[in-house]
Motif scaffolding. Sequence first.
Motif, PDB file in Angstrom:
ATOM      1  N   TYR A 100       0.840  -1.196   0.000  1.00  0.00           N
ATOM      2  CA  TYR A 100       0.000   0.000   0.000  1.00  0.00           C
ATOM      3  C   TYR A 100       0.877   1.250   0.000  1.00  0.00           C
ATOM      4  O   TYR A 100       1.599   1.500   0.960  1.00  0.00           O
ATOM      5  N   ASN A 101       0.905   1.969  -1.028  1.00  0.00           N
ATOM      6  CA  ASN A 101       1.511   3.289  -1.251  1.00  0.00           C
ATOM      7  C   ASN A 101       3.033   3.422  -1.133  1.00  0.00           C
ATOM      8  O   ASN A 101       3.597   4.400  -1.592  1.00  0.00           O
ATOM      9  N   THR A 102       3.748   2.506  -0.530  1.00  0.00           N
ATOM     10  CA  THR A 102       5.209   2.466  -0.621  1.00  0.00           C
ATOM     11  C   THR A 102       5.655   1.005  -0.574  1.00  0.00           C
ATOM     12  O   THR A 102       4.871   0.117  -0.223  1.00  0.00           O
ATOM     13  N   SER A 103       6.908   0.785  -0.873  1.00  0.00           N
ATOM     14  CA  SER A 103       7.441  -0.581  -0.864  1.00  0.00           C
ATOM     15  C   SER A 103       7.688  -1.093   0.554  1.00  0.00           C
ATOM     16  O   SER A 103       8.131  -2.230   0.735  1.00  0.00           O
ATOM     17  N   LEU A 104       7.411  -0.283   1.572  1.00  0.00           N
ATOM     18  CA  LEU A 104       7.534  -0.716   2.965  1.00  0.00           C
ATOM     19  C   LEU A 104       6.186  -1.003   3.608  1.00  0.00           C
ATOM     20  O   LEU A 104       6.117  -1.673   4.628  1.00  0.00           O
ATOM     21  N   HIS A 105       5.112  -0.475   3.022  1.00  0.00           N
ATOM     22  CA  HIS A 105       3.796  -0.543   3.656  1.00  0.00           C
ATOM     23  C   HIS A 105       2.933  -1.641   3.044  1.00  0.00           C
ATOM     24  O   HIS A 105       2.927  -1.818   1.829  1.00  0.00           O
ATOM     25  N   LEU A 106       2.171  -2.302   3.893  1.00  0.00           N
ATOM     26  CA  LEU A 106       1.282  -3.356   3.427  1.00  0.00           C
ATOM     27  C   LEU A 106      -0.177  -2.909   3.476  1.00  0.00           C
ATOM     28  O   LEU A 106      -0.568  -2.081   4.297  1.00  0.00           O
ATOM     29  N   SER A 107      -0.964  -3.494   2.607  1.00  0.00           N
ATOM     30  CA  SER A 107      -2.413  -3.309   2.656  1.00  0.00           C
ATOM     31  C   SER A 107      -2.958  -4.083   3.850  1.00  0.00           C
ATOM     32  O   SER A 107      -2.215  -4.809   4.533  1.00  0.00           O
ATOM     33  N   GLU A 108      -4.254  -3.973   4.094  1.00  0.00           N
ATOM     34  CA  GLU A 108      -4.846  -4.746   5.200  1.00  0.00           C
ATOM     35  C   GLU A 108      -4.642  -6.242   4.984  1.00  0.00           C
ATOM     36  O   GLU A 108      -4.313  -6.976   5.922  1.00  0.00           O
ATOM     37  N   GLU A 109      -4.843  -6.701   3.745  1.00  0.00           N
ATOM     38  CA  GLU A 109      -4.643  -8.118   3.437  1.00  0.00           C
ATOM     39  C   GLU A 109      -3.194  -8.509   3.640  1.00  0.00           C
ATOM     40  O   GLU A 109      -2.880  -9.571   4.195  1.00  0.00           O
ATOM     41  N   GLY A 110      -2.288  -7.653   3.192  1.00  0.00           N
ATOM     42  CA  GLY A 110      -0.873  -7.929   3.365  1.00  0.00           C
ATOM     43  C   GLY A 110      -0.468  -7.954   4.833  1.00  0.00           C
ATOM     44  O   GLY A 110       0.329  -8.805   5.251  1.00  0.00           O
ATOM     45  N   ALA A 111      -1.017  -7.035   5.629  1.00  0.00           N
ATOM     46  CA  ALA A 111      -0.700  -6.989   7.059  1.00  0.00           C
ATOM     47  C   ALA A 111      -1.170  -8.255   7.766  1.00  0.00           C
ATOM     48  O   ALA A 111      -0.477  -8.775   8.647  1.00  0.00           O
ATOM     49  N   ARG A 112      -2.334  -8.759   7.363  1.00  0.00           N
ATOM     50  CA  ARG A 112      -2.823 -10.000   7.978  1.00  0.00           C
ATOM     51  C   ARG A 112      -1.917 -11.175   7.629  1.00  0.00           C
ATOM     52  O   ARG A 112      -1.601 -12.006   8.491  1.00  0.00           O
ATOM     53  N   ALA A 113      -1.472 -11.241   6.360  1.00  0.00           N
ATOM     54  CA  ALA A 113      -0.588 -12.332   5.946  1.00  0.00           C
ATOM     55  C   ALA A 113       0.756 -12.242   6.672  1.00  0.00           C
ATOM     56  O   ALA A 113       1.299 -13.263   7.134  1.00  0.00           O
ATOM     57  N   ARG A 114       1.289 -11.043   6.787  1.00  0.00           N
ATOM     58  CA  ARG A 114       2.569 -10.853   7.477  1.00  0.00           C
ATOM     59  C   ARG A 114       2.429 -11.186   8.963  1.00  0.00           C
ATOM     60  O   ARG A 114       3.330 -11.796   9.565  1.00  0.00           O
ATOM     61  N   THR A 115       1.308 -10.813   9.568  1.00  0.00           N
ATOM     62  CA  THR A 115       1.073 -11.098  10.981  1.00  0.00           C
ATOM     63  C   THR A 115       1.006 -12.596  11.236  1.00  0.00           C
ATOM     64  O   THR A 115       1.573 -13.105  12.209  1.00  0.00           O
ATOM     65  N   ARG A 116       0.323 -13.316  10.364  1.00  0.00           N
ATOM     66  CA  ARG A 116       0.225 -14.774  10.525  1.00  0.00           C
ATOM     67  C   ARG A 116       1.606 -15.416  10.469  1.00  0.00           C
ATOM     68  O   ARG A 116       1.891 -16.370  11.210  1.00  0.00           O
ATOM     69  N   GLN A 117       2.469 -14.905   9.599  1.00  0.00           N
ATOM     70  CA  GLN A 117       3.819 -15.456   9.509  1.00  0.00           C
ATOM     71  C   GLN A 117       4.626 -15.131  10.767  1.00  0.00           C
ATOM     72  O   GLN A 117       5.367 -15.978  11.281  1.00  0.00           O
ATOM     73  N   LEU A 118       4.467 -13.917  11.275  1.00  0.00           N
ATOM     74  CA  LEU A 118       5.181 -13.539  12.496  1.00  0.00           C
ATOM     75  C   LEU A 118       4.708 -14.375  13.678  1.00  0.00           C
ATOM     76  O   LEU A 118       5.516 -14.781  14.530  1.00  0.00           O
TER      77      LEU A 118
END
Length: 317
Positions: A286-304
């Motif tokens: 979402y808007n930069t190469s460092l920021h995730l969308s809501e879907e991306g944040a959920r996927a990253r959180t599950r991995q963490l």
Amino acid sequence: MKKFICKVLLFLGLMTGTAALIILGNIYIVGNQYLTNYQSAMVDKIERLKSIQEPKIILVGNSNIAFGIDSRELENALGMPVVNLGLNVALNNAFHEQMALFNIHSGDIVVVCHTAYDDDDTMGSASLAWITLEKHWELWPVLRKKDLGDMLVCAPRYLKESSFLWIRRQGNQEIDSCYSRAAFNQYGDICYRPDSDLDVYENMFRPDTTAVPGISRECVERLNRYIHVIREKGASVVVAGFPIPDGEYTPPAEEYDKFQAALAEQLDCDVISDCRDYFFPYEYFYNTSLHLSEEGARARTRQLILDLHNWMAGREP
């Protein structure tokens, strides 16, 4: 000669007095002028950090965690309160690390999620630090002695710009953007991502925005000192993954493997993530190469969550 010296002393006295009046006026009349912007969320993040006395998970890093973690899901999965301290990459790694030291207790887990490890051990943008800290004096201990010189150099700019905001009555206005204090939830996660904030980031994926991070001696030495300080307080430190855009400009995964191996070898704590698990498609950003969308944040959180579960299971009882 005596007259000349007297004139010089008078001039210096007038200058000192004028500067003192400007500073006092800014403190007691102008006050804080950036209370609604993105940076001012540090006030709320530190309040939450200080309010939790039980063992907690403290997320340390830049906006990659502000825009990249679902702290409620992480909290529910691990049964520990979560504080997301992510702010701005321009403040540099050391500033974000120092934030966690406001309240570290035995049993806490500090999860470091930097996006690069090649900083020069400076605080980053002192101008941005001024906007972040303003007259929130309780936050100023985040600065190290070595940072104060840069803050002093940038003080005139802050005094001028904040005074102009006050004079024009343009300070502390509501901001309809993800870059506002109101965009954060109680955990310190960005929960507001309007489409309007996508317009200026048409070219967010380029070779320079998807390069493999570097590792500097200054960063490693500081982090190792930091790790030892936190362990002395009875808490733990781990290094976890950061979101990596997976697409046209992504370097070969083998290069990330080398980076990860070098980092794990040099740090005095566990690197709990595999970089390859943090490759996410462009549409998850979402808007930069460092920021995730809501879907991306959920996927990253599950991995963490999985990484932390595995690490906890492997610790000595």
